[in-house]
Design a protein around this motif. Structure first.
Motif, short mmCIF file in Angstrom:
data_model
loop_
_atom_site.label_atom_id
_atom_site.label_comp_id
_atom_site.label_asym_id
_atom_site.label_seq_id
_atom_site.Cartn_x
_atom_site.Cartn_y
_atom_site.Cartn_z
N GLU A 1 17.66 115.38 -11.92
CA GLU A 1 19.05 115.72 -11.61
C GLU A 1 19.16 116.49 -10.29
OE1 GLU A 1 21.24 117.67 -14.68
OE2 GLU A 1 21.51 115.81 -15.82
N SER A 2 18.18 117.33 -10.03
CA SER A 2 18.24 118.16 -8.80
C SER A 2 18.14 117.32 -7.53
CB SER A 2 17.12 119.20 -8.83
OG SER A 2 15.85 118.60 -8.58
N LEU A 3 17.66 116.08 -7.66
CA LEU A 3 17.52 115.22 -6.49
C LEU A 3 18.87 114.70 -5.98
CD1 LEU A 3 14.39 113.17 -7.59
CD2 LEU A 3 14.48 115.22 -6.18
N GLN A 4 19.89 114.80 -6.82
CA GLN A 4 21.26 114.40 -6.45
C GLN A 4 21.29 112.97 -5.88
OE1 GLN A 4 22.56 117.60 -3.85
NE2 GLN A 4 23.14 118.87 -5.58
N VAL A 5 20.67 112.07 -6.61
CA VAL A 5 20.60 110.67 -6.20
C VAL A 5 21.98 110.02 -6.32
CG1 VAL A 5 19.64 108.42 -6.81
CG2 VAL A 5 18.18 110.44 -6.73
N LYS A 6 22.35 109.22 -5.35
CA LYS A 6 23.62 108.50 -5.36
C LYS A 6 23.38 107.03 -5.71
CE LYS A 6 26.04 112.01 -3.71
NZ LYS A 6 24.96 113.00 -3.54
N PRO A 7 24.35 106.40 -6.39
CA PRO A 7 24.22 104.97 -6.70
C PRO A 7 23.95 104.16 -5.43
CG PRO A 7 26.06 105.91 -7.92
CD PRO A 7 25.59 106.97 -6.95
N GLY A 8 23.02 103.25 -5.54
CA GLY A 8 22.70 102.37 -4.42
C GLY A 8 21.62 102.90 -3.50
N GLN A 9 21.24 104.17 -3.63
CA GLN A 9 20.17 104.69 -2.79
C GLN A 9 18.84 104.02 -3.15
OE1 GLN A 9 20.48 109.07 -3.29
NE2 GLN A 9 20.49 109.13 -1.05
N ARG A 10 18.03 103.76 -2.13
CA ARG A 10 16.70 103.20 -2.36
C ARG A 10 15.73 104.36 -2.57
NH1 ARG A 10 13.80 100.18 0.78
NH2 ARG A 10 13.26 98.70 -0.89
N GLY B 1 8.61 107.61 -16.70
CA GLY B 1 9.75 108.33 -17.26
C GLY B 1 10.77 108.74 -16.22
N LYS B 2 10.31 109.25 -15.09
CA LYS B 2 11.24 109.68 -14.04
C LYS B 2 11.84 108.48 -13.32
CE LYS B 2 9.03 114.16 -13.43
NZ LYS B 2 7.88 113.88 -14.34
N ALA B 3 11.08 107.39 -13.19
CA ALA B 3 11.64 106.18 -12.59
C ALA B 3 12.82 105.68 -13.42
CB ALA B 3 10.57 105.10 -12.48
N LEU B 4 12.68 105.72 -14.74
CA LEU B 4 13.78 105.31 -15.62
C LEU B 4 14.98 106.23 -15.45
CD1 LEU B 4 11.73 104.50 -18.84
CD2 LEU B 4 13.07 102.85 -17.53
N ALA B 5 14.72 107.53 -15.36
CA ALA B 5 15.81 108.48 -15.18
C ALA B 5 16.51 108.26 -13.85
CB ALA B 5 15.28 109.91 -15.27
N LEU B 6 15.76 107.98 -12.80
CA LEU B 6 16.36 107.71 -11.48
C LEU B 6 17.20 106.43 -11.52
CD1 LEU B 6 13.22 108.58 -9.35
CD2 LEU B 6 15.46 109.70 -9.13
N ALA B 7 16.68 105.40 -12.19
CA ALA B 7 17.43 104.14 -12.30
C ALA B 7 18.72 104.33 -13.07
CB ALA B 7 16.56 103.08 -12.95
N SER B 8 18.70 105.23 -14.06
CA SER B 8 19.92 105.46 -14.85
C SER B 8 21.02 106.11 -14.02
CB SER B 8 19.60 106.34 -16.06
OG SER B 8 19.39 107.69 -15.68
N LEU B 9 20.64 106.70 -12.87
CA LEU B 9 21.63 107.31 -11.97
C LEU B 9 22.19 106.29 -10.98
CD1 LEU B 9 19.78 110.67 -11.20
CD2 LEU B 9 21.66 110.29 -12.80
N GLY B 10 21.73 105.06 -11.05
CA GLY B 10 22.25 104.02 -10.19
C GLY B 10 21.41 103.75 -8.95
N ALA B 11 20.25 104.40 -8.86
CA ALA B 11 19.39 104.18 -7.71
C ALA B 11 18.68 102.84 -7.82
CB ALA B 11 18.35 105.30 -7.61
N GLU B 12 18.34 102.29 -6.66
CA GLU B 12 17.49 101.10 -6.61
C GLU B 12 16.05 101.60 -6.54
OE1 GLU B 12 18.65 98.66 -3.34
OE2 GLU B 12 20.74 98.52 -3.99
N VAL B 13 15.34 101.51 -7.65
CA VAL B 13 14.06 102.21 -7.81
C VAL B 13 12.89 101.25 -7.69
CG1 VAL B 13 12.65 103.62 -9.34
CG2 VAL B 13 15.13 103.96 -9.27
#
Length: 386
Positions: free
Chosen positions: A212-221, A231-243
């Motif tokens: 959450e602290s990374l403040q990832v925006k949808p569409g970010q690579r 586990g963290k890759a899944l969490a990042l993808a759930s934020l809309g990032a292209e992982v």
């Protein structure tokens, strides 16, 4: 199995561990040799073994020995349980205490009392200062069980209700907006509908807070450079990032495609040979190999395997990882460096080293999560290109 028989089983497994067998392998081997043991028996035995591993030094001191029997005697004493009530010799119970075992008294050193290797205690004190004893004491106890809610498909409140229907009680945890702490029946999670349908994943609350602290925006690579199990890759993808998930040992990620499909998200998998094919990234995230000192209550054997030489090797590995990240980062992009450690040489010390060698980056924020916050000990720093 009786409570005493479970203690006897733990003694056998601990002896196997002390002879050099990894803890999980020793537990699996015992279960295969004793197929009559039910799931509740195996769970209780596992709890005994890992309680002993968390408190290996103090238990050995209180039991005056480094055998499975001595450690279990010491563990019982440390937990305020009279060993005579379990070491009865009846049925499958361990043999009764000898007069010598019964009359033992022990004076523990500070490092023994805190279950910390002697050589490591100064490092911990330099890193944690006045919180040293409180953190080391926390690491002597079982870790809470946390779930990450897949908020792309549901809410924490809805998951709470779904879990409650199956007898699993959970409550929100303040470390992360996606975190639920499981209070009752954690062993039912893997068979629950919420888990099978991809609505939740097992993940520590501090680990969720790091993402959450990374403040990832949808569409970010985003590149998860040291993905491990993912586990963290899944969490990042759930934020809309292209992982893109990468690991130097791709076999660690073998379950990730199935987990991503269950969660309803897409994650590309990269091996070291194919990583360059993916180009550069807006954010490169590296949860680097580390001592694991922030998660020793989950993996306590790591504490006893760590030596000064191994620690020095880890520091070299972390610098090698950091040195490879700028070439993967887009112009104006960011690097996020993380460890599940509470030791400053692995954390701010490594960030300072990186910045002295990469003047085109600046640290914009950092945070050290402590086991006293409720989750594991995690460090995260965000470094942005100028």
């Amino acid at each position: 199995m009786t409570p005493s028989a479970r203690v006897a089983a733990a003694i056998e497994i601990l002896d196997d561990y002390l002879s050099g067998t990894p803890a999980e392998q020793a537990l699996t081997g015992w279960a295969r040799r004793h197929r009559f043991a039910g799931s509740k028996d195996r769970a209780a035995i596992r709890d005994h073994v890992f309680d002993a591993l968390r408190r290996l030094r103090s238990a050995a001191g209180l039991g005056a020995g480094k055998t499975g029997r001595a450690i279990m005697i010491g563990l019982m004493r440390g937990q305020g349980v009279d060993p005579d009530t379990l070491f009865t010799g009846e049925g499958h119970a361990p043999a009764p205490l000898t007069d010598q075992e019964r009359s033992l008294t022990a004076t523990l050193s500070r490092a023994e009392r805190l279950d910390c290797p002697d050589w490591l205690l100064p490092q911990v004190e330099d890193s944690l200062g006045p919180e040293t004893e409180a953190v080391l004491e926390a690491l002597r106890h079982r870790a809470p069980v946390f779930l990450r809610v897949n908020t792309t498909r549901t809410t924490r409140e809805e998951v709470q209700r779904t879990l409650a229907q199956e007898g699993i009680v959970a409550q929100p945890h303040p470390l992360a907006s996606t975190a639920l702490e499981v209070l009752e029946n954690p062993r039912k999670i893997s068979g629950s509908q919420a888990f099978l349908q991809g609505l939740v994943e097992l993940q520590d609350a501090a680990s969720q807070a790091v993402v959450e602290s990374l403040q990832v925006k949808p569409g970010q690579r985003v590149l998860d450079y040291c993905a491990g199990g993912g586990g963290k890759a899944l969490a990042l993808a759930s934020l809309g990032a292209e992982v893109v998930a990468h690991d130097i040992a791709p076999a660690r990620m073998k379950d990730l495609p199935a987990r991503a499909e269950r969660a309803g998200c897409k994650i590309d998998i990269s091996t070291p040979d194919t990583l360059r094919d993916f180009g550069s990234f807006d954010l490169v995230f590296a949860d680097a190999p580390c001592s694991g000192s922030g998660s020793w209550r989950r993996a306590p054997q790591g504490k006893w395997l760590l030596t000064p030489d191994r620690f020095a090797t880890l520091l070299e590995t972390q610098r090698m990882v950091l040195s490879q990240l700028p070439a993967l980062t887009s112009s104006g992009g960011a690097i996020a460096y993380a460890t599940c450690s509470v030791l400053q040489p692995e954390n701010r010390g490594q960030v300072d080293w990186f910045l002295t060698h990469h003047a085109d980056f600046t640290m914009v924020c950092e945070r050290q999560f402590s086991p006293l916050d409720g989750g594991d000990g995690f460090y995260i720093a965000r470094l942005e290109g100028k």
